[in-house]
Design a protein around this motif. Sequence first.
Motif, PDB file in Angstrom:
ATOM      1  N   ILE A 906      -7.549  -1.227  -1.922  1.00 35.87           N
ATOM      2  CA  ILE A 906      -6.428  -1.991  -2.436  1.00 35.87           C
ATOM      3  C   ILE A 906      -5.445  -0.977  -2.440  1.00 35.87           C
ATOM      4  N   LYS A 907      -4.207  -1.356  -1.809  1.00 33.25           N
ATOM      5  CA  LYS A 907      -2.993  -0.645  -1.476  1.00 33.25           C
ATOM      6  C   LYS A 907      -1.886  -1.295  -2.188  1.00 33.25           C
ATOM      7  N   SER A 908      -1.081  -0.410  -3.066  1.00 35.19           N
ATOM      8  CA  SER A 908      -0.310  -0.990  -4.115  1.00 35.19           C
ATOM      9  C   SER A 908       1.057  -0.229  -3.927  1.00 35.19           C
ATOM     10  N   GLY A 909       2.269  -0.794  -3.688  1.00 33.33           N
ATOM     11  CA  GLY A 909       3.544  -0.206  -3.662  1.00 33.33           C
ATOM     12  C   GLY A 909       4.562  -0.822  -2.669  1.00 33.33           C
ATOM     13  N   SER A 910       5.518   0.038  -2.182  1.00 31.90           N
ATOM     14  CA  SER A 910       6.604  -0.476  -1.292  1.00 31.90           C
ATOM     15  C   SER A 910       6.015  -0.136   0.118  1.00 31.90           C
ATOM     16  N   ILE A 911       5.009  -0.799   0.549  1.00 34.35           N
ATOM     17  CA  ILE A 911       4.267  -0.567   1.774  1.00 34.35           C
ATOM     18  C   ILE A 911       4.770  -1.379   2.827  1.00 34.35           C
TER      19      ILE A 911
END
Length: 913
Positions: A906-911
């Motif tokens: 899981i990746k979370s942020g301004s990606i």
Amino acid sequence: MKQCFFLRICTYVMLFSFFTSYAQENKFQHLKSLGGIEEYNYKPNDLQVLLYQDQAAPVVTVQITYHVGSKHEVPGNTGSTHLLEHLMFKGTPKYNPETTTVTNVLQNIGANLNATTWNDRTNYYETIPSDYLELALEVEADRMRNALLLPEDKEAEMTVVRNEFEQGENNPNSILSKEIWATAFMAHPYHHSTIGWKSDIENAPNEKLREFYDTYYWPNNATLSIIGDFEKEEVFELVDKYFSKISKAPKDFPQPYTEEPEQTGPRQITVKKPGQTGVVMTAFKVPGRMHKDHATLGVLNMILSNGASSILNKKFTDNGKALYAYSQLSNFKDHNLMSIGLGLAPDFEHHEAKEELLALVDTIKAKGVAKEDINRVVSATVASNKMSRDGSFAIAGALNEAIAVGDWTDYINRIEKLKQVTADDVQRVAKKYLNIDQSTTGFFIPKNKTGNNEQQEAQAEAFQESSNNELYYRNLNTVRKEQTAATNLNFTPLKKDNPFKYKRQQVSGIDLVTVNTAVDDFITVTGSFNAGESVAKKSNLASITAAMLSKGTSTKDKYEFSEALEKMGTNLSFYSGDFKTGFYFKTLNDNANSVIQLLTEALFNPAFEEEELELIKKQYVGNLKNRLDDPSTLAQIELAQTIYPEDHPNYAKSIEEQIEEIESITLKDVKAFHKSQYLNAPIQTVIVGDVNETEIVNALKKNFPASTKKATSLTYPSKSTKSKKEVSKTIQVPEKPSASLVIAQYTGLTKNDPDYLAMKVGTYALGGGFAGRLMQEVRDKEGLTYGIYANQAGNTFTDGYWLVNASFNPDLIEKGEASSFREINNWIEEGITREELQNKKTNIIGSFKVSLSTTGGMANTILQYLQEGKDPSYIATYPKEIEKLSLKEVNSAIKKYIKPGQFITIKSGSIKE
């Protein structure tokens, strides 16, 4: 004849030992003693040495404080002190990645080590088993003048520090504080934050760092503090052995000479960034810590913000205008700010809040404060100060800040200064310093106040309680139990016996464990019972019920209840998690009976008033809304929902669902939960310290209602039935400079499973801290992250999971993910080495020993064992179980539970897409 020869040899040895000892001690000039602390000047190089013996536990803290901080920087090299602090861990000719690093050699013995940078100073410390005092002193002497400071290390560490900077930019309170300091101080170097400006972090030349190091890192610009279990003669011998090789600095130490010009009117700044809660902060310029008025300002600061009876709480929090309110007084050498802040409820506008805050200040200036309030906060401080001397690390931290301002005796004398403060003094300093023309006000105005957004409640609480001191240097909590790699110690530790003795008995249905330690006059008490969120019908009901306990009882309103505790210097806290509701306090022995009485009133006869419930609900909802744009929280919720079904205790509801359920909670719900879960509940309690067992048992019998039930451990028999297929998800959170990565797998392990400890050691080798593979490769070599860790979670009473979590700049997260998986896959395929296994064993056992050196550490450890169904004697068993683990057991567990092709990412942020 042989006997005479033998006696002659013995005489020569004794004389040599005497003269050697005398020669060493003669190099140490005793300057003064106060409060058990002795100050010496080591004459060969003017190193200041402070000694404080505390043999309550076989642990010692070695700390070296350099009198250089961010105020010694100039535009263009801001953040250099902090970046240099990071590089001091990169190595010397003796300790480096080719041999063994500083972190490896210290963590291999279980050290709690770190360093911090602040405006006036930089400090390095290690809390260790006292057997290894020599090792700590050798390390600190070595890196005082032998740091490598290689350009390639600087390049890798720059991105690490930049990621630390970016994490701070995710926090509205941190951002606002930084902007206020930069506006309040236009010329003095307190203008810039300790972590520096981003462009300076990215572009600082390695030559400047070397120049900074060669200018300030010398013994006559340092204070060596040794606190805990040691013998003075041994310290003299070791300091002389390692520091005698270092000369004084060849030049004087440059000091900032810029003076802040007079401020001629109020200043105001506005910060607009993503968030959910508005913040207003007004800061007034006040003098340095050693100024005669600083202690009086400290009393005013406490009256404003400490406890339920504080002025700010009554004015803003109790009526629901603010989600939180705080006052902070910084403790720097040259200048300080007294800052008053409010986290605004949705219907409280910034300008209105500012006007009400300034009106409150004017009222204090006009009318002063009550003598009773002064007595309340000073009495609390006197008691808490005595109890704060609980372990060498706590003493070292407080002493460090007094050293930083140039007079360590203020650590002792501060209390006497507070005792002398009068109501007239408080009104005088309020009039003198709370001057609107010497103020700076900051507004944090949230942007994009919708959607997936969070700033953790814990961040706001830490900001309120810790003052600014922990915002811009390395986090002291995330790197406590670090681990190690191969090392070859040249020291033979002394083996000291420290047998663990306890008493376990049933008192009024309480499963009571008492442990007497060598501390004087105070105890730490912790306890819990089965009343967590897992048995509550609505989200946060257990937590809200626990929060209601301190809001008054059947005989005392919340102010009377709070004031009774404050006068005794006791902070009685209640908490609730997924499975347990608990309590914790530390108190002087003379007050134990009174605090136990208040505890039982709160637990069994709370007031439960409708008005208080609505206020708490409003605060909970506000804090949850603050969590709507935090990448880390959103990733953790998504992970729990991916691993567990909705009916599982480890499942996490969305923030929106939690808010909806909180808003539906009624007083009837709270009372019903309390009646069903609190009354007749068997309680497990641990008391550690200077325990008067007879008095404690009598107090418990007198106050606690007898329970007919026996305390039992909790287990959740069901297992997650979700698919074990590979999952990859991305959560977009706008305008966040730091992104979160989570890599996880379901294991089903609980802490009582036979494979748990084997997986603990294996996971520790991968990512337990500075010396874990992930930190050494992804952080130290590649410079991709400030922190990356591997843990087991959700496994105290239920089937748990394994995870790796890290923060990255959004532009580096893909590279960080690839590097993380490279190390994880190598770990699964190859396992850990025999050398790693032995190092992790000694690290885990050593850090466990250090963790038991405070009353709170021991009390919480024993309570955890009781909750898990273990006997307190497991304190002695646990190290043995770690020691007997085989390499085959550890590597088999890794392969058994962690499977390629089953990862949840899981990746979370301004990606970027």
